[in-house]
Design a protein around this motif. Structure first.
Motif, PDB file in Angstrom:
ATOM      1  N   ASP A   1      48.752  40.612  46.569  1.00  0.00           N
ATOM      2  CA  ASP A   1      48.605  39.959  45.042  1.00  0.00           C
ATOM      3  C   ASP A   1      49.425  38.655  44.861  1.00  0.00           C
ATOM      4  OD1 ASP A   1      48.478  39.569  42.218  1.00  0.00           O
ATOM      5  OD2 ASP A   1      48.125  41.561  41.736  1.00  0.00           O
TER       6      ASP A   1
ATOM      7  N   GLU B   1      50.124  36.976  42.549  1.00  0.00           N
ATOM      8  CA  GLU B   1      51.392  36.620  41.148  1.00  0.00           C
ATOM      9  C   GLU B   1      52.250  37.754  41.671  1.00  0.00           C
ATOM     10  OE1 GLU B   1      49.320  38.383  37.646  1.00  0.00           O
ATOM     11  OE2 GLU B   1      47.328  37.355  38.028  1.00  0.00           O
TER      12      GLU B   1
ATOM     13  N   ALA C   1      53.332  41.121  39.772  1.00  0.00           N
ATOM     14  CA  ALA C   1      52.152  41.706  40.212  1.00  0.00           C
ATOM     15  C   ALA C   1      52.363  42.641  41.035  1.00  0.00           C
ATOM     16  CB  ALA C   1      51.404  41.469  39.534  1.00  0.00           C
ATOM     17  N   ARG C   2      52.866  41.915  41.890  1.00  0.00           N
ATOM     18  CA  ARG C   2      53.131  42.081  43.283  1.00  0.00           C
ATOM     19  C   ARG C   2      54.356  42.891  43.612  1.00  0.00           C
ATOM     20  NH1 ARG C   2      52.755  38.019  45.664  1.00  0.00           N
ATOM     21  NH2 ARG C   2      54.674  37.622  46.115  1.00  0.00           N
TER      22      ARG C   2
ATOM     23  N   ASP D   1      43.795  42.405  45.294  1.00  0.00           N
ATOM     24  CA  ASP D   1      43.223  41.683  43.661  1.00  0.00           C
ATOM     25  C   ASP D   1      42.541  40.553  44.647  1.00  0.00           C
ATOM     26  OD1 ASP D   1      43.889  40.462  41.526  1.00  0.00           O
ATOM     27  OD2 ASP D   1      44.337  38.648  41.731  1.00  0.00           O
TER      28      ASP D   1
ATOM     29  N   GLY E   1      39.493  38.556  47.167  1.00  0.00           N
ATOM     30  CA  GLY E   1      39.942  39.677  47.180  1.00  0.00           C
ATOM     31  C   GLY E   1      38.443  40.239  47.969  1.00  0.00           C
TER      32      GLY E   1
ATOM     33  N   THR F   1      41.494  43.747  39.303  1.00  0.00           N
ATOM     34  CA  THR F   1      41.410  42.249  39.266  1.00  0.00           C
ATOM     35  C   THR F   1      41.506  42.098  37.451  1.00  0.00           C
ATOM     36  OG1 THR F   1      39.852  40.657  38.826  1.00  0.00           O
ATOM     37  CG2 THR F   1      38.560  42.775  38.944  1.00  0.00           C
TER      38      THR F   1
ATOM     39  N   LYS G   1      42.570  45.328  35.669  1.00  0.00           N
ATOM     40  CA  LYS G   1      44.491  45.071  34.887  1.00  0.00           C
ATOM     41  C   LYS G   1      43.470  44.791  33.303  1.00  0.00           C
ATOM     42  CE  LYS G   1      45.910  42.457  38.983  1.00  0.00           C
ATOM     43  NZ  LYS G   1      46.183  40.500  39.604  1.00  0.00           N
TER      44      LYS G   1
END
Length: 241
Positions: free
Chosen positions: A9, A11, A14-15, A53, A61, A81, A103
């Motif tokens: 990911d 971000e 988020a990761r 992602d 992805g 996603t 998400k």
């Protein structure tokens, strides 16, 4: 044995959040910020499951999934996603993924999907061993004209010519050769080679590109290519003899 999971990911928040959730459950977790790093990691590390992602700079992805399907077909994949659409979901499922989550997915949703994917991976490996008899498998076949098929190295050799097979191609050829004369349906082969179940209608479409690539490589070895036979409307078999 603890499962190895890769989080992909771009971000950072988020990761990190995904990694923390999985680590608390006892998984071995690695994380990378982009698709290229994911591909490099998969090629050098054993990964049981990958959460990737969809929208990332550079390699997205879906492109990552395409590469992973070739280099590590046993890795289960969850696509996560914020940009969901029916078209994307269908495309992802056709590429072979375990799940498609939108998400923000809750920790409970993520863990349930991860555990289900890892369970399916384990069942697929057991089924593959049961069908192909890997415990007493023959690794090298020598045909009457001297063509040698080394299943462990995924190599075919004849009079100085060497052809290398991808993991998926090698697994397909192994299943057929180790079960001489047995007709496998398209659906069975998708399950055994790619590791997931699909409908009888979709299975031939999923399998066709893989079979085409394998047959192209086998063209240089006539005594072998003639033995991989298509059973019209059903599937494939290895005639042997």
């Amino acid at each position: 044995m603890k499962s190895n999971i890769l989080v992909v990911d771009d971000e950072p928040v988020a990761r990190q959040s995904l990694s923390d959730i999985l680590k608390l459950e006892g998984f071995i977790v690695s994380s990378v910020p982009n698709g290229q790093a994911a591909v490099e990691h998969i090629r050098t590390h054993a990964v049981d499951l990958m959460i990737v992602d969809l929208k990332m700079p550079g390699m997205d992805g879906l492109e990552v999934i395409q590469v992973v399907n070739q280099s590590s077909p046993e890795t289960e994949i969850i696509l996560l996603t914020a940009h969901g659409s029916i078209e994307t979901a269908i495309q992802a499922l056709r590429l072979r993924i375990h799940d498609y989550l939108l998400k923000p997915a809750s920790p409970a949703q993520i863990l349930a999907s991860v555990k289900k994917g890892l369970g399916r991976r384990s069942r697929s490996r057991v089924n593959n061993a049961a069908v192909t008899g890997t415990e007493s498998t023959q690794e090298v076949y020598t045909l009457k004209d001297g063509t040698m098929v080394d299943l462990s190295r995924r190599q075919i050799r004849f009079k100085g010519k060497i052809e290398h097979l991808t993991p998926a191609e090698g697994r397909l050829l192994r299943i057929l050769m180790e079960n001489e004369g047995k007709v496998f349906s398209h659906r069975e082969l998708v399950l055994l080679v790619q590791g997931y179940d699909t409908s009888a209608r979709e299975a031939p479409e999923i399998l066709r590109p893989l079979v085409s690539r394998l047959r192209h490589k086998l063209e240089a070895f006539p005594s072998l290519s003639e033995k991989v036979v298509s059973v019209r409307g059903t599937g494939y078999l290895y005639e042997g003899g």
